[in-house]
Design an enzyme around this catalytic site. Sequence first.
Site, PDB file in Angstrom:
ATOM      1  N   CYS A 124      13.040  10.842   7.309  1.00  0.00           N
ATOM      2  CA  CYS A 124      12.783  10.451   8.665  1.00  0.00           C
ATOM      3  C   CYS A 124      14.753  10.756   9.080  1.00  0.00           C
ATOM      4  CB  CYS A 124      12.656   9.194   8.642  1.00  0.00           C
ATOM      5  SG  CYS A 124      13.813   8.165   7.832  1.00  0.00           S
ATOM      6  N   GLU A 132       8.935   1.213  11.362  1.00  0.00           N
ATOM      7  CA  GLU A 132      10.526   2.564  10.568  1.00  0.00           C
ATOM      8  C   GLU A 132       9.542   3.567  11.052  1.00  0.00           C
ATOM      9  OE1 GLU A 132      13.412   1.965  10.037  1.00  0.00           O
ATOM     10  OE2 GLU A 132      12.864  -0.074   9.694  1.00  0.00           O
ATOM     11  N   LYS A 185       1.301  -1.438  -0.434  1.00  0.00           N
ATOM     12  CA  LYS A 185      -0.035  -0.137  -0.234  1.00  0.00           C
ATOM     13  C   LYS A 185       1.061   1.342   0.050  1.00  0.00           C
ATOM     14  CE  LYS A 185      -2.336   3.156   1.959  1.00  0.00           C
ATOM     15  NZ  LYS A 185      -2.301   4.401   1.373  1.00  0.00           N
ATOM     16  N   GLU A 194       8.909  16.329  15.467  1.00  0.00           N
ATOM     17  CA  GLU A 194       9.623  15.486  13.938  1.00  0.00           C
ATOM     18  C   GLU A 194       8.530  17.324  12.875  1.00  0.00           C
ATOM     19  OE1 GLU A 194       7.887  12.328  11.901  1.00  0.00           O
ATOM     20  OE2 GLU A 194      10.206  12.440  11.248  1.00  0.00           O
TER      21      GLU A 194
HETATM   22  P1  NAD Z   1       2.079   8.626   7.391  1.00  0.00           P
HETATM   23  O1  NAD Z   1       2.363   7.827   8.543  1.00  0.00           O
HETATM   24  O2  NAD Z   1       0.545   9.404   7.261  1.00  0.00           O
HETATM   25  O3  NAD Z   1       1.607   7.545   6.164  1.00  0.00           O
HETATM   26  C1  NAD Z   1       2.503   6.031   5.984  1.00  0.00           C
HETATM   27  C2  NAD Z   1       2.026   4.808   5.401  1.00  0.00           C
HETATM   28  O4  NAD Z   1       0.908   5.178   5.735  1.00  0.00           O
HETATM   29  C3  NAD Z   1       0.778   5.904   3.745  1.00  0.00           C
HETATM   30  O5  NAD Z   1       0.644   4.863   2.815  1.00  0.00           O
HETATM   31  C4  NAD Z   1      -0.571   5.807   4.868  1.00  0.00           C
HETATM   32  O6  NAD Z   1      -1.686   6.127   3.724  1.00  0.00           O
HETATM   33  C5  NAD Z   1      -0.218   4.685   5.590  1.00  0.00           C
HETATM   34  N1  NAD Z   1      -1.259   4.879   6.894  1.00  0.00           N
HETATM   35  C6  NAD Z   1      -1.340   6.180   7.102  1.00  0.00           C
HETATM   36  N2  NAD Z   1      -2.351   5.538   8.335  1.00  0.00           N
HETATM   37  C7  NAD Z   1      -2.869   4.243   8.296  1.00  0.00           C
HETATM   38  C8  NAD Z   1      -3.269   3.371   9.523  1.00  0.00           C
HETATM   39  N3  NAD Z   1      -4.208   3.607  10.137  1.00  0.00           N
HETATM   40  N4  NAD Z   1      -3.255   1.975   8.345  1.00  0.00           N
HETATM   41  C9  NAD Z   1      -2.974   1.411   7.726  1.00  0.00           C
HETATM   42  N5  NAD Z   1      -1.662   2.751   6.967  1.00  0.00           N
HETATM   43  C10 NAD Z   1      -1.701   3.670   7.360  1.00  0.00           C
HETATM   44  O7  NAD Z   1       4.120   9.317   6.819  1.00  0.00           O
HETATM   45  P2  NAD Z   1       4.274  10.182   6.153  1.00  0.00           P
HETATM   46  O8  NAD Z   1       3.927  11.242   5.759  1.00  0.00           O
HETATM   47  O9  NAD Z   1       3.722   9.555   4.597  1.00  0.00           O
HETATM   48  O10 NAD Z   1       5.290  10.071   5.893  1.00  0.00           O
HETATM   49  C11 NAD Z   1       6.117  11.221   6.991  1.00  0.00           C
HETATM   50  C12 NAD Z   1       6.680  10.058   7.871  1.00  0.00           C
HETATM   51  O11 NAD Z   1       7.467   9.117   7.777  1.00  0.00           O
HETATM   52  C13 NAD Z   1       7.973  10.879   8.683  1.00  0.00           C
HETATM   53  O12 NAD Z   1       7.446  10.900  10.024  1.00  0.00           O
HETATM   54  C14 NAD Z   1       9.441   9.768   8.410  1.00  0.00           C
HETATM   55  O13 NAD Z   1       9.819  10.092   9.339  1.00  0.00           O
HETATM   56  C15 NAD Z   1       8.010   8.999   8.315  1.00  0.00           C
HETATM   57  N6  NAD Z   1       9.397   7.550   7.623  1.00  0.00           N
HETATM   58  C16 NAD Z   1      10.510   7.119   8.436  1.00  0.00           C
HETATM   59  C17 NAD Z   1      11.173   6.134   7.637  1.00  0.00           C
HETATM   60  C18 NAD Z   1      11.976   5.614   8.342  1.00  0.00           C
HETATM   61  O14 NAD Z   1      12.994   4.482   7.377  1.00  0.00           O
HETATM   62  N7  NAD Z   1      11.928   4.986   9.699  1.00  0.00           N
HETATM   63  C19 NAD Z   1      11.885   6.821   6.060  1.00  0.00           C
HETATM   64  C20 NAD Z   1      11.445   7.441   5.967  1.00  0.00           C
HETATM   65  C21 NAD Z   1      10.216   8.056   6.706  1.00  0.00           C
END
Ligand code: NAD
Length: 502
Positions: A292, A258, A183, A395
């Site tokens: 991140c 992550e 997804k 963040e």
């Molecule tokens: P997000 O959490 O809004 O979304 C991430 C994914 O999760 C998307 O595909 C979204 O549709 C899905 N999602 C959201 N709610 C969900 C739920 N309840 N159930 C299942 N899936 C769900 O994050 P974002 O805004 O897309 O990305 C930014 C964040 O990602 C930042 O906090 C960043 O630090 C983190 N990030 C972490 C890493 C790492 O490796 N640690 C790498 C890249 C980004």
Amino acid sequence: MSTATDLTLPTFDAFIEGQSVKPASGDYFETVNPYTSKVWARVARCGEAEVNAAVESAQRAFTSSPWATMTASARGALLHKLGDLVAEHAAELAEYEVRDNGKLISEMGAQLAYMPQWWYYFGGLADKIEGAVLPMDKPDTFNFTVHEPLGVVAAITPWNSPIMLLTFKLAPALAAGNTVVIKPSEFTSTSTLRFVELFEQAGFPAGVVNVVTGFGAEAGSALVDHPKVAKIAFTGGSESGAKVYQAAAKGLKQCTLELGGKSPNIVFDDADIDNAIKGVISGIFAATGQTCIAGSRLLVQDGIYDEFVKRLVDFAATARMGDPMNKDTQVDPVTTPPQYEKILRYIDIAKSEGAEVLLGGGPATERPECGESDFFIEPTIFAGVTNSMRIAQEEVFGPVLSIIRFKSDEQAVEIANDIAFGLAAGVWTTSIKRALSISKALRAGTVWVNTYRAISYMSPFGGYKQSGIGRENGVEAIREYLQTKSVWLSTADDVPNPFVMR
Ligand code: NAD
């Protein structure tokens, strides 16, 4: 995000059992190019029906397709072939990413050119997952272990580096013999859909890799709740990570997370200042800080503070914003409208907390080099930050740096560790003794000394504390997608007393 009504736009559907599948509802949403601010494609808004079909397809592939009986060496060969195809299509995939997430072609091009190594590395690892024969302490008994795949893996990714973060999950998951339902983020789905077409070309059986597109609260949540999903591999923000972890707990599923970070980049008095400035810039302004691992808290030691900060600000002021497809551009637009609003909100919070603006501090959309984009923000540097301020603790995920002054090594470690996150940290020093003692004291999953933002398929990556659970990359990563079976064989002539444990 709006419903897409323009039928002339390129259309992207779900990918289930090797086929493009239209959503049962007929609904599509728009995807926007952050540099032009224009809608450029429509993407299927999947719901429960598509999630059910995708998980069933993955389950069938796991239990009864040629994948189920394929040798580990043959699986490895498929991964290797996929690596070749990624290399062949790297430039095209990078362009999809830039169009969808606005990140620089120089950054995405380099990422995609490096991605085949993940497939070669984990392809090579596929047939080196060995069990053991144990020197059993019971007579007439033979015992051995095997490491087996878990089943259907739900791989959920964010928008900032879609294919790279997906590869971190898929390469070990498939090397271990699992099947996958992906997804991708609702903001950047198209590169993933183009990418999965390569699996069929490589010869993976249909159903091994499936994609459902759509929103977190719809497709994402239906996927993590599905009873036939054995494991969730999630990358995203802490808030959705917590919801996903709750869903995993409810269904007693395996889960790796992550999550976000607020990483300290620590510059000591004895650092090579030119290199440290470049490291700090790369930590916070590369990818517009939308990583991140952003080094968003800069800790500078007293003795060099004034000179370092002045030179840093002068350097950052030269950063070139503009068209991400231009190889000379250094700072790209923010990827999504909610993220743009969030960054500006945090800039206001920092100002209201009393932090001093040394550079930037607002939108850059009026600059001619920013074209038609509604999403550029000036590289921003705040001084006079204390570690208890929200700008130091939360963040931002944008081009906003907070500078904190420190005196001693002990104080640097105390400030660096005084945070809920623990994803990464940078240390700038010419003393090997200090490099080792500080990296030992830091509570973070990755510590870079005299470098920043280095990633490799062979080095484990993941968070301490609220930055995550589990590891991606390296040999450790494949264990996250395996379970161990212990097999007992008796060679005794008689079964002993059935009422006593053997
Ligand atoms: P997000 O959490 O809004 O979304 C991430 C994914 O999760 C998307 O595909 C979204 O549709 C899905 N999602 C959201 N709610 C969900 C739920 N309840 N159930 C299942 N899936 C769900 O994050 P974002 O805004 O897309 O990305 C930014 C964040 O990602 C930042 O906090 C960043 O630090 C983190 N990030 C972490 C890493 C790492 O490796 N640690 C790498 C890249 C980004």
